[in-house]
Scaffold this active site. Structure first.
Site: not given
Lengths: 348, 348, 348, 348
Positions: D149-151, D153-154
């Site tokens: 997921g994007c969150y 990953t960060a």
């Protein structure tokens, strides 16, 4: 001092909710009731976001006429076909009526082409006053007010004095206008989603926008009246990636004697004694100086080939509900700025 | 396969840094060096934000000529007065030269009025090629390329085929254009601060913008060449509250035979075999479909009073550095899309 | 009824100009004069964008004290080091003083570390009242008002009732805050240019922001006072790509008995009788519902590991000049909402 | 050199259309086909906005499996419940599979609580590789890839090296994240309309976001593996008024020896040899430096009370489809940056 009781029909749309806020904050007005099918039963104060009693709730639209006795005036923020039916109903009941739709702004014969319906109340068209006070004065007693469209208000304020003073030709006028998304009313669907609108710009309803005949008619009635067919306007609307604000850049063919100084002076003189229109240099006609207020700024310049006149306003205030309050003030003999002079520019 | 070594002079500005990124990502090009007084000594890779070797650093602008031996081609992203001096210097050294400024786009006599200086290299003006490939073809051998302005690229792509095919009059053309802030180059100062630009729109350099004679000249050289005085254009630029993207809405008087279908067909045919210009319905000419790419979209319609033609592009790509790479590809005999077909639209 | 004459010192900055607009539109206040070195000699009405007499002009800042006789109250929208000197000057002259800077918000010993200077008027610190009315009540007679910072106002409104009611620990609090660019004051330079701020987000002054000790001190004085060292707060500020609005998302360790219902009820009860703070579900704490108004919205929820409390406000109104008017109203015995209830939400 | 044929299922959503553009521009990949019920029959090239053959059209989703023979690899940009069924189907056919949904990112028992369904293919969960290459390496042969997921990953890129190196506690971690609207996928309806999102900010799915267990699980598997119950994370997502970009500000309790230098060095060393993650000072972790590229930037600092670590990326590239291409490159033995190094930063 008792307050005038104002009803808002269609108060969940953008112009309706702004109208409701203006009424709520106006010293001489009280919000009689507000209707909205979408928000029926919800708290008006919470929706408006203002400092108000939390007990008032939205009524369904169908309740508006039944409750007519509870109001002295009504602001209709409804679609044109609905306003066409409601205006006469409130009119016959003796209410002060201000209609924000386009239902009473044109001559009857224009409706099939531009609005897609036959006008059902052509006799009421004759009793309406086009409520752009700086150009067409105060509403006569007993009239109902057709509140002008946002684009026509900006374009007419910029162009009408120039046409009246014979500085521009009535044919070959080009109006290239740009408006924030609230100008289109509350819309859902992909086309108005953030990811589609942000960082974009495009033209819409090219050569078919219903504000075209409204501008033409307004110009034809400026100065010495002439038939609408003597005026020819090309009008283009663009969707800007911002919420509020409208700028119309207008191009016209100069008549003899028109130069940069004369066109600027013409606008300065036309609006020297108005509260809500200010003439400025045309490059200083900026959304940020008018958005959040009921002001319109206009400016013009010229060279031998062209006159350029620019107008800007907040499409929800001077372009809609603020102008409606101006008319309501005028109908009741109050100072024109009542309830409008505390509005604050948004740009810091 | 050895790569062509390209220098970028003025690589900290918007178009310069985009040019440097395009060179860095191009299979046939290598970044010889990049200059910037502001970033001298800083890492090029860090500044460009790309996947590159971190060792290359920005040189001061003054080093550019001294290092001329290290490059085969140069892209000048410098102010017009500086380009006017540098173009001949690189030209006499036999380098391929592409100038992004306006210094070589007009006839010599136009410079005092529109750029405020006498042209210092009028003989070099004759050796320049106006690098708008879809209208004016590939640069002849040995020429230097004057890369077109962003507004002229959009306006000429929309209007030139219509004029060439005798569908519009050459006089009375109105171009109402809107550009994101990077079109003005990297500016500091209050006028370009976020709080001043966001949610605003206004016109600037009204009737005095230096792209006016460039558009006029481009139109005059379209189809059967005519004197510039036979063309008359009113051009207005507006500052949009977004970073990248430019839309030009153009109005012209129809000649006999022009109607909605014919003007649409004219554009479709003109660009049917181009890689980077696509004709679409005019309401679908949208910033979001071109920003981030080297594409220009154009569209047109008409009624008996007016022809409306709209063009849109990314002012930093097809309106500046992307178009420069197109010319560089052409000068070296590579496919036109080399290094430009991996660019991705920003709007999702 | 004669009006209280209010001077604004530093009226060209964002909070200063908003203060001047609020004074101009307030029924009980008159703008005595406004100073600004940048705008000295320019029309106040034109700059403010309001419906006002055009004759009033900005004075230079140096004229403020000389003209003290012309005002009854002063709002200082000046940098902290300047306010530190001006507050005592207006104070000894018996004026009502509201200082928007941080010069009188901390204990004297905190200034070298957080503001970089020794405090020059430590005795005046004892006479100041921290003007956050919903938490610390009305200013005592004769006090001067240190108007709270924008971040502290949002964070304290969200957290203080929870700490006072023993629902959260005083240590280990994390405040992750986000503010529009006007929170930084009027700035020029590249870092605040549109192209740098738009579409960006980043943290700034990490672990060193001067609002940290202000929040710590405010929490320490909530409920049963405790030493500031018993409170530990981590505060982060982020720059949002919008003009106005601030949201603080706060995390704290729950004490026994804290659950989702109790923390929500705590905020609802704390603000049930306030005009300008409204408790709502925490996912409904939204910038768009408060920007343009003097309202703050707060909300909270919890699970066994954490209490999350969120506060939002308009950094120029409830976070600066609107709150200043609240204090001025209180000092003069007027209803708290005077001059603030006509403000209109910006989001339609 | 023949190209690997890649199918995209669900190519009209934001991440699906970005995946299709990346495949189209990749030297080693060919777009086998793209499916979309919404765009079935429409031109892929027109929709993608790229320089492509216009003949390829979108197929309906239901055609994907029937056409499996036409592809060597598939990227699923479908909802989790659909991916749960499609992954095994393509898997048994021996295709390389990359799933962008959350259907294969958690342990089976977590699905009812966080995704609302029982997992239908728990045995396939064991064959999946969590595709975050910088932390978890290349996919083993024959595995399918669950793209993070994007969150997560960060957050994981910012926190995992600090946890692995024992600089932070595994409990009491707070992740305050902010994402542009494309992170939510293509949504219509009022909540995502321009007028609702622009100039707003608010938290959503407070304490219930399905990325919470994904982050917890990722941290638990970092360094010496531990049970997920030994990690405790509070995660908050906020909706930013911009299209692309995600920033996660993370707070953790320091372990002994953690100070500003050590946490910064830890990240610098962790990513020194990676192409797509760069450690920078934490205040320089900015959306504008990563949006449009496949880069993630991370940075950290600390004081005795807290470690702050920040990560930023483009949610559609490194946070979704760009990372998918990284995995596809790895599965085929190509350089990791293939097809990703020509991406251009959007901010000029």
């Amino acid at each position: 001092m008792s307050k005038l009781r104002v009803a808002i029909v269609g108060a969940s749309g953008y112009s309706g909710s702004v109208a409701a806020r203006l009424v709520a904050a106006h010293d001489r007005l009280a919000l009689a009731f507000a209707t909205s099918d979408k928000l029926a039963g919800a708290s008006v104060a919470v929706h408006l976001g203002t400092v108000l009693d939390d007990r008032q709730i939205f009524l369904p639209n169908a309740a508006a006429l039944d409750r007519a006795d509870a109001c002295d005036a009504v602001i209709l923020a409804t679609a044109a076909d609905i306003s066409m039916r409601l205006v006469p109903e409130f009119g016959v009941r003796g209410k002060q009526v201000i209609d924000l739709s386009g239902a009473f702004r044109l001559d009857a014969e224009a409706y099939p082409r531009w609005y897609g319906f036959e006008h059902a109340a052509p006799d009421w068209l004759k009793r309406t006053h086009y409520g752009l006070p700086e150009l067409f004065g105060s509403p006569p007693a007993g009239s109902i007010v057709a509140n002008p469209g946002c684009y026509p208000t900006a374009a007419l304020l910029a162009l009408a004095p120039l046409l009246r003073d014979k500085l521009i030709e009535a044919k070959g006028i080009v109006i290239d206008a740009k408006s924030g998304v609230t100008g289109a009313g509350r819309q859902s669907g992909d086309a108005y989603s953030f990811a589609e609108v942000a960082d974009d710009l495009h033209a819409y309803r090219l050569l078919t926008h219903q504000h075209t005949p409204e501008i033409t008619r307004g110009l034809a009635r400026t100065g010495e009246p002439r038939p609408s067919s003597d005026v020819q306007v090309t009008f283009t609307a663009h969707l800007l990636p911002l919420k509020r604000g409208l700028l119309a850049t207008c191009y016209a063919r100069p008549r003899s004697g028109a130069d940069a100084k004369r066109v600027a002076d013409c606008l300065a003189e036309a609006y020297a004694h108005t509260a809500f229109v200010r003439a400025v240099p045309p490059e200083q006609v900026m959304l940020k100086r008018v958005v959040g207020t009921n002001m319109a700024h206009v400016g013009a310049t010229a060279n031998p080939d062209v006159v350029v006149a620019i107008g800007a306003l907040d499409n929800l205030l001077k372009g809609a509900s603020g102008q409606a309050i101006q008319s309501l003030n005028a109908m009741n003999g109050w100072p024109e700025t009542t309830g409008l002079d505390a509005l604050q520019r948004i740009s810091p």
